[in-house]
Design an enzyme around this catalytic site. Structure first.
Site, PDB file in Angstrom:
ATOM      1  N   LYS A 193      33.234 103.420  -0.395  1.00 37.65           N
ATOM      2  CA  LYS A 193      34.200 103.978  -1.332  1.00 37.65           C
ATOM      3  C   LYS A 193      33.581 104.018  -2.718  1.00 37.65           C
ATOM      4  CE  LYS A 193      38.677 103.099  -3.511  1.00 37.65           C
ATOM      5  NZ  LYS A 193      40.076 102.737  -3.236  1.00 37.65           N
ATOM      6  N   LYS A 195      34.666 104.445  -6.606  1.00 36.53           N
ATOM      7  CA  LYS A 195      35.715 104.574  -7.618  1.00 36.53           C
ATOM      8  C   LYS A 195      35.288 105.673  -8.577  1.00 36.53           C
ATOM      9  CE  LYS A 195      38.971 102.375  -8.478  1.00 36.53           C
ATOM     10  NZ  LYS A 195      40.351 102.680  -8.006  1.00 36.53           N
ATOM     11  N   HIS A 331      44.415  98.921   0.225  1.00 39.40           N
ATOM     12  CA  HIS A 331      44.028  98.879  -1.178  1.00 39.40           C
ATOM     13  C   HIS A 331      43.671  97.449  -1.574  1.00 39.40           C
ATOM     14  CE1 HIS A 331      45.713  97.792  -5.195  1.00 39.40           C
ATOM     15  NE2 HIS A 331      45.028  98.828  -5.601  1.00 39.40           N
ATOM     16  N   SER A 332      42.867  97.295  -2.608  1.00 42.19           N
ATOM     17  CA  SER A 332      42.604  95.931  -3.090  1.00 42.19           C
ATOM     18  C   SER A 332      42.561  95.881  -4.604  1.00 42.19           C
ATOM     19  CB  SER A 332      41.274  95.406  -2.523  1.00 42.19           C
ATOM     20  OG  SER A 332      40.199  95.717  -3.398  1.00 42.19           O
TER      21      SER A 332
END
Lengths: 436, 436
Positions: A193, A195, A331-332
């Site tokens: 992923k 960001k 999500h985290s």
């Protein structure tokens, strides 16, 4: 078994200068460690959002917690939900407010923290892992994704506590490939992923293409600009990354609102691009899901037991998203080992979980870990559920005291990524949506 | 704790000549009692549908059950669901097939029976009531509704075992009022359900009006003709009972299919009649709910842990129906005390449960009860969850043996209400939908 005591430990943990569309991470992220003690000498633990507001909400719940049988969770939920409904109604999207700060889901966050500590107690009482207490395992090694951030040089912390990190500055495609290589070498992640919402979309497209060139299609890719893009820009990115974001990847929260996401989806489909859209911003609670499905705004829900209402809520969500034909991932936020295990147990228990979970865990370090014996291992991109009871981790009280001390010395009590941007990058910086 | 043995006990229980749109109840209803024994000497129990098909399905699951840790339920569910998906796809409505006979939900029924026995084991191991094992109680005395049936004279059983019942023949409004008075005096029910679809709709309307005249608006009324009516007839009944079926009551499955129900709802609303429609026929699984909501076919879902997939599925449904803005109540079949406690624990655990649950329990008697110490008490219309572990009931093995013996002596192995009608009422009787 009756809860005789609730202890709350607000901690600060060093965090690097990570960038997102919200701004820049502060030198310390805030978390709260919860301990529930029972009359028969057991201790159940949990971890949740940090700072004054979450702490005060937990404090307000104290009369509902002390004296409670930890099995009586539904009653606790109904009491907290009842109070919440009286106090607050309104928008629960996270377009502007991050999970720890949205008053609209304060009750689900508070409940989640307490539920986990109670389930940890139950697991310890019966010598069963937490995920088994709620129904058993769909998988024993829940997978997590590498979570790459554009960042400035340096690690987290301030003053004597300041430290460098292994990743250095990453503000262009090639340094991001280096970050990914380092992180994957260390943890064995199999999905990636990025960001986004930080650089010009063209550079972020280039970054994704560089990651694909480096790792190939065996590593699904996802990008999350946190609503930084207009519908038009989202379409442009979706178009240019049509190959890179399919085959197990996704485009996460490219733009704000369920309607905006629906417009992106519709536009992409019209061009024959079936890249799924994921969201933890437009969909933050159960009530959003039927709307998201009807509008076709979101194809993959990003759950989070910390703010969706705990482990059993996560299981409801697994069922709900499956029935609605949606994928599910997680999500985290910046977190310590207790929260890592909350996510691992939640993911282990979910029958329907379609993508590896996010985790910020690589961005924290051994120095700040409050879990006895050190950090939770991530091996081959997964956290193993062992046979240990409850969450499977205990607190290191020296480390906890260190975290509390740093919290007490901090001048801030809530996350404010905009303020950090103004301090370090641009004195006039404001979060603007859409920025591009 | 590992399951070392599964024992299945098919039983027959005397049942009166009750009528519905399916036909007439046979002299015995069929049930299956499940026992799971563990290596450490515990026994968990359950009750489900009877006859050959449910028994064979449980038998097929034996290799998945013996040797299992009863905490590993999700894995069991995934195995059964996986087998089911390979074998069957298609319509899961219950328009023509009653719950115990629809092959499309065989896997959820099989799982439910096993899940309950495992949760009973866990409750016994922890000395906790079953509802506490799954999250605790939303209420400790879940309410049930009186369940009135048009019926012929006599009770259940055959030959030497035949017996009369206290209600006699009830085939007109005034005898139904008598039945209601008797049942409410004995059990203290506070809501009243009439099984319709038996007499001409005009007589059933008259019956509901007679019940209202006798009991007043403090006793909410519901009528369930099991799809015996056309949309037009449903509208006529809804119109004539507009007062009687609101204020906590409902109109249950007046007509077949989600589309038919939607047409009834639309027609009633167009006349300003907001009587909610309830269903256990058009909505029998999670996948039906988003459709039912979109079409506005069903405002109150009638759950049933026996065929929706057990207690945790019931909790998913509680959440799901609440989120979709639907009410929730519970469907029943003829059952013994074990099943009564399954329903009571499921109802106790549900945060969202808007109406008293159905139960056929008043139609069974002490003579057939397999629960040690006799029948589960219904007091003030409710079943109390005591502090006893698991389901809170144990088996009476002499009574169980008596039930098995009668099962073995029976010439039939599945429910066939049409055959009973042809035998006793009309040799040419067929179920016709809509009949009126």
């Amino acid at each position: 078994m009756v809860i005789s005591e609730m202890r709350l430990h607000p901690v600060a943990i060093a965090d690097g200068p990570l960038r997102s569309s919200y701004g820049r991470h502060a030198p310390y992220a805030l978390r709260t460690i919860v301990e529930l003690k029972t009359t028969d000498g057991l201790t159940g633990i949990s971890e949740t959002y940090g700072g004054d507001q979450p702490l005060a909400a937990l404090e307000r719940a104290r009369p509902l917690v002390v004296g409670r049988d930890p099995f009586q969770l539904t009653d606790l939920w109904l009491s907290l939900a009842d109070q919440a409904e009286k106090a607050i109604a309104g928008d629960r999207s996270q377009t502007m407010l991050v999970p720890g700060e949205n008053p609209h889901d304060a009750h689900t966050r508070t409940y989640a923290a307490l539920e986990v500590a109670c389930l940890d107690l139950i697991g310890r009482a019966f010598n069963k892992p937490l995920c088994d207490v709620v129904g058993g395992r769909a998988r024993s090694k829940p997978p997590f994704s590498a979570y790459l951030f554009y960042k400035h040089s340096g690690g987290g912390g301030m003053g004597d506590d300041a430290r460098d990190d292994e990743y250095g500055e990453c503000l262009d495609p090639q340094s991001m490939v280096r970050q990914a290589r380092q992180m994957i070498a260390k943890y064995g992640f199999k999905e990636i992923k990025l960001k986004g919402g930080v650089l010009d979309p063209g550079q972020e497209i280039e970054t994704i293409k560089a990651l694909r060139a480096e790792f190939g299609p065996a590593f699904p890719l996802r990008i999350d600009p946190n609503c930084a893009w207009s519908v038009e820009t989202s379409l442009k990115v979706g178009r240019e990354l049509r190959e890179e974001l399919t085959g197990g990847g996704y485009l996460e929260d490219p733009t704000a609102t369920l309607e905006g996401m629906a417009a992106v989806r519709k536009g992409l489909l019209a061009e024959g691009i079936d890249t799924p859209l994921a969201s933890n911003v437009a969909t933050t609670c159960f009530e959003h899901l039927p709307i998201a499905q009807r509008l076709d705004s979101v194809q993959i829900v990003l759950s989070d037991p910390h703010y969706w209402g705990g482990i059993r809520a996560q299981l409801h969500l697994s069922k709900f998203s499956q029935v609605l034909g949606m994928g599910l991932s997680m999500h985290s936020n910046n977190h310590l080992g207790v929260s890592m295990m909350i996510m691992a147990h939640a993911a282990a228990a979910c029958p329907h979980l379609t993508h590896a979970c996010d985790t910020h865990y690589p961005w924290q370090t051994e120095q700040d870990e409050v879990v006895l014996g050190g950090r939770v291992p991530i091996v081959d991109g997964a956290v193993e559920i062992t046979g240990k009871p409850g969450l499977g981790v205990d607190l290191d009280y020296d480390q906890l005291a260190r975290g509390v001390e740093r919290f007490n010395n901090l001048p801030y009590r809530k996350r404010d990524d905009e303020a950090e941007m103004r301090k370090h990058v641009d004195p006039n910086w404001k979060r603007i949506l859409p920025r591009w």
